[in-house]
Scaffold this motif. Structure first.
Motif, short mmCIF file in Angstrom:
data_model
loop_
_atom_site.label_atom_id
_atom_site.label_comp_id
_atom_site.label_asym_id
_atom_site.label_seq_id
_atom_site.Cartn_x
_atom_site.Cartn_y
_atom_site.Cartn_z
N SER A 138 46.52 10.25 27.78
CA SER A 138 45.13 10.17 27.34
C SER A 138 44.75 8.70 27.09
CB SER A 138 44.94 10.98 26.06
OG SER A 138 43.61 10.87 25.61
N PHE A 139 43.59 8.32 27.58
CA PHE A 139 43.17 6.93 27.45
C PHE A 139 41.65 6.84 27.44
CE2 PHE A 139 41.91 6.86 31.84
CZ PHE A 139 42.84 7.63 32.51
N SER A 140 41.18 5.66 27.06
CA SER A 140 39.76 5.34 27.09
C SER A 140 39.58 4.12 27.97
CB SER A 140 39.25 5.06 25.67
OG SER A 140 37.91 4.63 25.71
N LEU A 141 38.83 4.29 29.04
CA LEU A 141 38.63 3.20 29.99
C LEU A 141 37.58 2.21 29.50
CD1 LEU A 141 38.71 5.09 33.39
CD2 LEU A 141 40.18 3.16 32.77
N HIS A 142 37.90 0.93 29.62
CA HIS A 142 36.92 -0.12 29.32
C HIS A 142 36.27 -0.62 30.60
CE1 HIS A 142 38.40 -0.12 25.26
NE2 HIS A 142 39.62 -0.34 25.69
N ALA A 143 37.09 -0.76 31.63
CA ALA A 143 36.58 -1.25 32.92
C ALA A 143 37.59 -0.93 34.00
CB ALA A 143 36.33 -2.76 32.87
N MET A 144 37.09 -0.79 35.21
CA MET A 144 37.95 -0.67 36.38
C MET A 144 37.42 -1.63 37.44
SD MET A 144 38.84 3.39 36.71
CE MET A 144 40.22 3.13 37.83
N GLY A 145 38.34 -2.12 38.22
CA GLY A 145 37.90 -3.09 39.22
C GLY A 145 38.83 -3.15 40.41
#
Length: 120
Positions: free
Chosen positions: A28-35
């Motif tokens: 389980s995680f919380s995404l801040h950004a993907m690129g």
């Protein structure tokens, strides 16, 4: 803990299009950004495009107007639509995720890379 699985690379002629996908899964995680980043032979890895959790985007000057980054929050997936491809776009493309794991640690993860070759 978190895996990034990329798909969509390949060989395309100049002027053609490709769409890359990258799906994040695991703990389980919380995404801040993907690129997306890319690395051509004998060159440094460089940023191509990034999208934040708030859907703000940033692009390298060399791809502005040709590439579009987007995301599907429900699938934890980021896409890179690449149009008007040029031989200079040839590189290994890497997905990156900046996230916070369930226990509070902030981490950056990388995909395995997918080859994009633009050639006639």
């Amino acid at each position: 803990q978190v895996q990034l699985v990329e798909s969509g690379g390949g060989l395309v002629q100049p002027g053609g299009s490709l769409r890359l996908s990258c799906a994040a899964s695991g703990s389980s995680f919380s995404l801040h950004a993907m690129g997306w980043y890319r690395q051509a032979p004998e060159k440094e890895r460089e940023l191509v495009a990034v999208i934040t959790s708030g859907s703000r985007t940033n692009y390298a000057d060399s791809v502005k107007g040709r590439f579009t980054i987007s995301k599907d929050n429900a699938k934890n997936t980021v896409y890179l639509q690449m149009n008007s491809l040029e031989p200079e776009d040839t590189a290994v493309y890497y997905c990156n995720a900046d996230l916070t794991l369930w226990y509070g640690a902030r981490r950056a993860y990388w995909g395995q890379g997918t080859q994009v070759t633009v050639s006639s």
